[in-house]
Design an enzyme around this catalytic site. Sequence first.
Site, PDB file in Angstrom:
ATOM      1  N   ASN A 141       0.788  -1.159  -0.112  1.00 22.50           N
ATOM      2  CA  ASN A 141       0.005  -0.049   0.032  1.00 22.50           C
ATOM      3  C   ASN A 141       1.037   1.396  -0.063  1.00 22.50           C
ATOM      4  O   ASN A 141       1.473   1.632   1.024  1.00 22.50           O
ATOM      5  CB  ASN A 141      -0.670  -0.238   1.342  1.00 22.50           C
ATOM      6  CG  ASN A 141      -1.671   1.367   1.380  1.00 22.50           C
ATOM      7  OD1 ASN A 141      -1.740   2.022   0.392  1.00 22.50           O
ATOM      8  ND2 ASN A 141      -2.445   1.599   2.478  1.00 22.50           N
ATOM      9  N   LYS A 194      -0.083   4.216  -0.378  1.00 17.23           N
ATOM     10  CA  LYS A 194      -0.483   5.273   0.391  1.00 17.23           C
ATOM     11  C   LYS A 194      -0.180   6.502  -0.594  1.00 17.23           C
ATOM     12  O   LYS A 194      -0.265   6.666  -1.885  1.00 17.23           O
ATOM     13  CB  LYS A 194      -0.132   5.543   1.668  1.00 17.23           C
ATOM     14  CG  LYS A 194      -0.293   4.354   2.630  1.00 17.23           C
ATOM     15  CD  LYS A 194       0.069   4.411   3.928  1.00 17.23           C
ATOM     16  CE  LYS A 194      -0.069   3.191   4.630  1.00 17.23           C
ATOM     17  NZ  LYS A 194       0.030   3.257   6.096  1.00 17.23           N
ATOM     18  N   HIS A 206      -9.472   0.945   4.751  1.00 15.55           N
ATOM     19  CA  HIS A 206      -8.157   1.293   5.575  1.00 15.55           C
ATOM     20  C   HIS A 206      -8.387   2.115   6.842  1.00 15.55           C
ATOM     21  O   HIS A 206      -9.288   3.247   6.599  1.00 15.55           O
ATOM     22  CB  HIS A 206      -7.072   1.777   4.526  1.00 15.55           C
ATOM     23  CG  HIS A 206      -5.616   1.789   5.045  1.00 15.55           C
ATOM     24  ND1 HIS A 206      -5.329   2.879   6.239  1.00 15.55           N
ATOM     25  CD2 HIS A 206      -4.558   1.165   5.052  1.00 15.55           C
ATOM     26  CE1 HIS A 206      -4.163   2.351   6.281  1.00 15.55           C
ATOM     27  NE2 HIS A 206      -3.662   1.275   5.839  1.00 15.55           N
ATOM     28  N   GLU A 236      -6.739   4.665   7.793  1.00 18.00           N
ATOM     29  CA  GLU A 236      -6.381   5.777   7.479  1.00 18.00           C
ATOM     30  C   GLU A 236      -7.788   6.551   6.943  1.00 18.00           C
ATOM     31  O   GLU A 236      -7.989   7.880   7.069  1.00 18.00           O
ATOM     32  CB  GLU A 236      -5.028   6.205   6.631  1.00 18.00           C
ATOM     33  CG  GLU A 236      -4.042   5.961   7.554  1.00 18.00           C
ATOM     34  CD  GLU A 236      -2.678   5.299   6.904  1.00 18.00           C
ATOM     35  OE1 GLU A 236      -2.626   5.423   5.779  1.00 18.00           O
ATOM     36  OE2 GLU A 236      -1.936   4.840   7.485  1.00 18.00           O
ATOM     37  N   GLU A 271      -5.060  -5.042  10.602  1.00 14.39           N
ATOM     38  CA  GLU A 271      -4.179  -4.109  10.846  1.00 14.39           C
ATOM     39  C   GLU A 271      -4.529  -3.184  12.105  1.00 14.39           C
ATOM     40  O   GLU A 271      -5.227  -2.549  12.146  1.00 14.39           O
ATOM     41  CB  GLU A 271      -4.218  -3.032   9.793  1.00 14.39           C
ATOM     42  CG  GLU A 271      -3.917  -3.697   8.351  1.00 14.39           C
ATOM     43  CD  GLU A 271      -3.431  -2.441   7.421  1.00 14.39           C
ATOM     44  OE1 GLU A 271      -2.246  -2.694   6.954  1.00 14.39           O
ATOM     45  OE2 GLU A 271      -4.102  -1.671   7.064  1.00 14.39           O
ATOM     46  N   GLY A 304       2.525   2.190  10.567  1.00 13.67           N
ATOM     47  CA  GLY A 304       3.351   3.227  10.409  1.00 13.67           C
ATOM     48  C   GLY A 304       4.060   4.048  11.879  1.00 13.67           C
ATOM     49  O   GLY A 304       4.749   4.784  11.906  1.00 13.67           O
ATOM     50  N   SER A 308       3.347  -2.168  10.325  1.00 14.12           N
ATOM     51  CA  SER A 308       4.814  -2.211  10.515  1.00 14.12           C
ATOM     52  C   SER A 308       5.392  -3.733  10.236  1.00 14.12           C
ATOM     53  O   SER A 308       6.323  -3.847  10.624  1.00 14.12           O
ATOM     54  CB  SER A 308       5.354  -1.732  11.805  1.00 14.12           C
ATOM     55  OG  SER A 308       4.780  -0.525  11.950  1.00 14.12           O
ATOM     56  N   GLY A 347       2.904  -1.152   4.282  1.00 12.91           N
ATOM     57  CA  GLY A 347       2.726   0.436   3.951  1.00 12.91           C
ATOM     58  C   GLY A 347       4.346   0.973   3.615  1.00 12.91           C
ATOM     59  O   GLY A 347       4.912   0.792   2.413  1.00 12.91           O
ATOM     60  N   GLY A 348       4.810   1.404   4.586  1.00 16.50           N
ATOM     61  CA  GLY A 348       6.214   2.010   4.543  1.00 16.50           C
ATOM     62  C   GLY A 348       7.372   1.300   3.793  1.00 16.50           C
ATOM     63  O   GLY A 348       7.921   1.663   2.925  1.00 16.50           O
TER      64      GLY A 348
HETATM   65  P1  PGA Z   1       2.990   0.332   7.746  1.00 19.56           P
HETATM   66  O1  PGA Z   1       1.311   0.284   6.978  1.00 19.56           O
HETATM   67  O2  PGA Z   1       3.524  -1.035   7.193  1.00 19.56           O
HETATM   68  O3  PGA Z   1       3.473   1.416   7.316  1.00 19.56           O
HETATM   69  O4  PGA Z   1       2.548   0.158   8.974  1.00 19.56           O
HETATM   70  C1  PGA Z   1       0.443  -0.692   6.802  1.00 19.56           C
HETATM   71  C2  PGA Z   1      -0.721  -0.161   6.172  1.00 19.56           C
HETATM   72  O5  PGA Z   1      -1.193   0.922   6.622  1.00 19.56           O
HETATM   73  O6  PGA Z   1      -1.287  -1.017   5.531  1.00 19.56           O
END
Ligand code: PGA
Length: 260
Positions: A9, A11, A96, A98, A168, A174, A214, A235-236
């Site tokens: 993802n 983002k 998600h 967010e 999640e 994040g 993460s 994500g990251g």
């Molecule tokens: P992250 O994000 O790996 O940066 O924690 C995961 C996500 O939001 O799907």
Amino acid sequence: MRTLFVAGNWKMNPNSAEAAVALAEAVKSGVGQAVDVRVAVCPPAIYLSRIDPVLAGSPIGLGAQNMHAKPDGAYTGEISGAMLVDAGCTHVILGHSERRHGQGETDDAVNGKLHAALAAQLIPIVCIGETRLERESDLTEDVVARQLEHSLAGLSPEQMAGVVLAYEPVWAIGTGLTATPQQAQAVHAFIRRQLAAKFGEATAARVVVQYGGSVKADNAAELLACPDIDGALVGGASLKPADFLGIIEAGQSVTAKGKG
Ligand code: PGA
């Protein structure tokens, strides 16, 4: 064993189409024809049609990060499922955290999008998970059960079998904090029991449930080795080809060894 599924993802990254294409190219060349682990990348919507041809001839799926529940009409700024398919998408992330927490997206809204995604023949990745406060208040199972109940309302068992879930925990997204494999496995097992009660054992056994929060190359293997964790929503680490490929490799080694 369910085929592991690793999705990135991106983002609201990266900042240019050129950088997005370069990232997709790096992932494509690293993955090659490896098909023992399912892989998808989910770039910002504006890059989708640029990245679709980059992924041609590769087993990597292309996902969007959101869509609208309606097929067309006066919805300024929104994108329909049919438009995503037209841009080359195979997948779409829905609900998600967010969007749930940043944009006020409710379970009912996610449910509307889910039905629209299935109607458009997109594979939905439906995200669920508790906040830190909810976990500390011992409400994790209540929250996850409520999200499953309402987000997945009205699906047939057959439709459910084709939906991907992503557990999640919001506090792990994040933040560099990861649920321990034991914490994650406990919630994944709970999710599968809920699915079994609602859709039957056979369907529950087919549903792919990713973990997200993460996930990195150095913690992926022990998470993916858990019996009810069927992949990762990243994500990251999905923005750095070496890190994302490391997570895919962890999935391949778990696949080769088998779980447990
Ligand atoms: P992250 O994000 O790996 O940066 O924690 C995961 C996500 O939001 O799907």
